[in-house]
Design an enzyme around this catalytic site. Sequence first.
Site, PDB file in Angstrom:
ATOM      1  N   GLU A 197     -11.809   1.633  17.861  1.00  0.00           N
ATOM      2  CA  GLU A 197     -12.892   1.764  16.888  1.00  0.00           C
ATOM      3  C   GLU A 197     -13.917   0.642  16.932  1.00  0.00           C
ATOM      4  OE1 GLU A 197     -11.276  -0.162  12.762  1.00  0.00           O
ATOM      5  OE2 GLU A 197     -10.260   1.663  13.408  1.00  0.00           O
ATOM      6  N   PHE A 217     -10.802  -0.072   2.518  1.00  0.00           N
ATOM      7  CA  PHE A 217     -10.825  -1.316   1.736  1.00  0.00           C
ATOM      8  C   PHE A 217     -12.064  -1.423   0.845  1.00  0.00           C
ATOM      9  CE2 PHE A 217     -13.609  -2.069   5.242  1.00  0.00           C
ATOM     10  CZ  PHE A 217     -14.550  -2.957   4.776  1.00  0.00           C
ATOM     11  N   ARG A 219      -3.530   1.414  11.004  1.00  0.00           N
ATOM     12  CA  ARG A 219      -4.078   0.911  12.260  1.00  0.00           C
ATOM     13  C   ARG A 219      -4.169   2.062  13.250  1.00  0.00           C
ATOM     14  NH1 ARG A 219      -5.687  -2.777   9.859  1.00  0.00           N
ATOM     15  NH2 ARG A 219      -5.414  -5.016  10.205  1.00  0.00           N
ATOM     16  N   THR A 233      -4.191   5.530   7.581  1.00  0.00           N
ATOM     17  CA  THR A 233      -5.182   4.591   7.044  1.00  0.00           C
ATOM     18  C   THR A 233      -4.769   3.149   7.346  1.00  0.00           C
ATOM     19  OG1 THR A 233      -4.041   4.665   4.905  1.00  0.00           O
ATOM     20  CG2 THR A 233      -5.948   6.109   5.166  1.00  0.00           C
ATOM     21  N   HIS A 283     -13.113   3.486   8.809  1.00  0.00           N
ATOM     22  CA  HIS A 283     -12.425   2.299   8.305  1.00  0.00           C
ATOM     23  C   HIS A 283     -13.089   1.758   7.036  1.00  0.00           C
ATOM     24  CE1 HIS A 283      -9.462  -0.897   9.930  1.00  0.00           C
ATOM     25  NE2 HIS A 283      -9.473  -0.911   8.612  1.00  0.00           N
ATOM     26  N   GLN A 284     -13.122   2.590   6.010  1.00  0.00           N
ATOM     27  CA  GLN A 284     -13.740   2.208   4.744  1.00  0.00           C
ATOM     28  C   GLN A 284     -12.732   2.160   3.598  1.00  0.00           C
ATOM     29  OE1 GLN A 284     -16.283   5.914   4.528  1.00  0.00           O
ATOM     30  NE2 GLN A 284     -15.412   6.040   2.463  1.00  0.00           N
ATOM     31  N   ILE A 340       0.834  -1.202   0.000  1.00  0.00           N
ATOM     32  CA  ILE A 340       0.000   0.000   0.000  1.00  0.00           C
ATOM     33  C   ILE A 340       0.870   1.254   0.000  1.00  0.00           C
ATOM     34  CG2 ILE A 340      -1.713   1.303   1.309  1.00  0.00           C
ATOM     35  CD1 ILE A 340      -2.757  -1.422   2.353  1.00  0.00           C
ATOM     36  N   ASP A 356      -8.595   6.995   8.778  1.00  0.00           N
ATOM     37  CA  ASP A 356      -9.662   6.049   8.459  1.00  0.00           C
ATOM     38  C   ASP A 356      -9.777   5.014   9.572  1.00  0.00           C
ATOM     39  OD1 ASP A 356     -11.664   4.968   6.664  1.00  0.00           O
ATOM     40  OD2 ASP A 356     -10.250   3.364   6.162  1.00  0.00           O
TER      41      ASP A 356
END
Length: 259
Positions: free
Chosen positions: A190, A225, A161, A159, A222-223, A82, A185
């Site tokens: 969370e 992905f 952890r 984005t 957390h979107q 990534i 993110d």
Amino acid sequence: MRCMGLDNVDLKAVADLGITLLQVPGHSPYSVAEQAVTLLLGLVRHLPEANHRVRTGNFAIDGLMGNDLHGKTVGVIGAGRIGKVFARIMLGFGCKVLAYDLRPDPRLIEAGVQYCLLSDILTQSDIISLHCPLTPLTDTIIDVYSLSALKPNAILINTARGRLVDTKAVLNALDADQLGGYAADVYEQEWPYFHYNYSTKPIADDLLNRLRSHPKVLLTAHQGFLTEEALRQMARNLLNQFTFYANQQMMMVTKASMC
């Protein structure tokens, strides 16, 4: 596990109970890398506020002055699949890209990325993006001490952890004008909230409330992905894992019956 990271799994309990753990070995790195870029652009160009103003009929642009990405120094902490994609996108914006990783990639160096020490990333970067896994070594890699080394107007993107950053320290740095902005993110606590609808329920997490209401923070749940391409690849990888495991089990049974 329909994810890459296993930091949320008690691996000892899995082993003690004799559970077979299958996971997605990887999915489209573009989904998360592009989410990081989206958060960065949204933050530096004040897009959420600008959109809210237009929706309410306010077309004034006072207070919406942003910054160019072109010419900025971008630090990438964790240049894996990534991180490499994010680095190449930033090169496309005309940024100087620094990377910190245990295994430098010659192809990334050839593309123009400079590998350096973590201390250099912290002191030289206008923008820092986190793309490293959560390990004992990276847990709160961004804390009071690392934040004190940043440029006062630096932008931090996470984005990866939530526990890579000390959220309270980040918020305090924002309040003290020691950090220009934070886009994320993920959040360290969370799990009780992200991916659930709390619009009509009280949120008891004071740190999360402070984070989501801060004017210098852009937060998503957390979107990163969540793209069609990434989910499609994730499904293929899971089917491949199941098939490989089933074939292994069948071979073991066949071998045992022949003995």
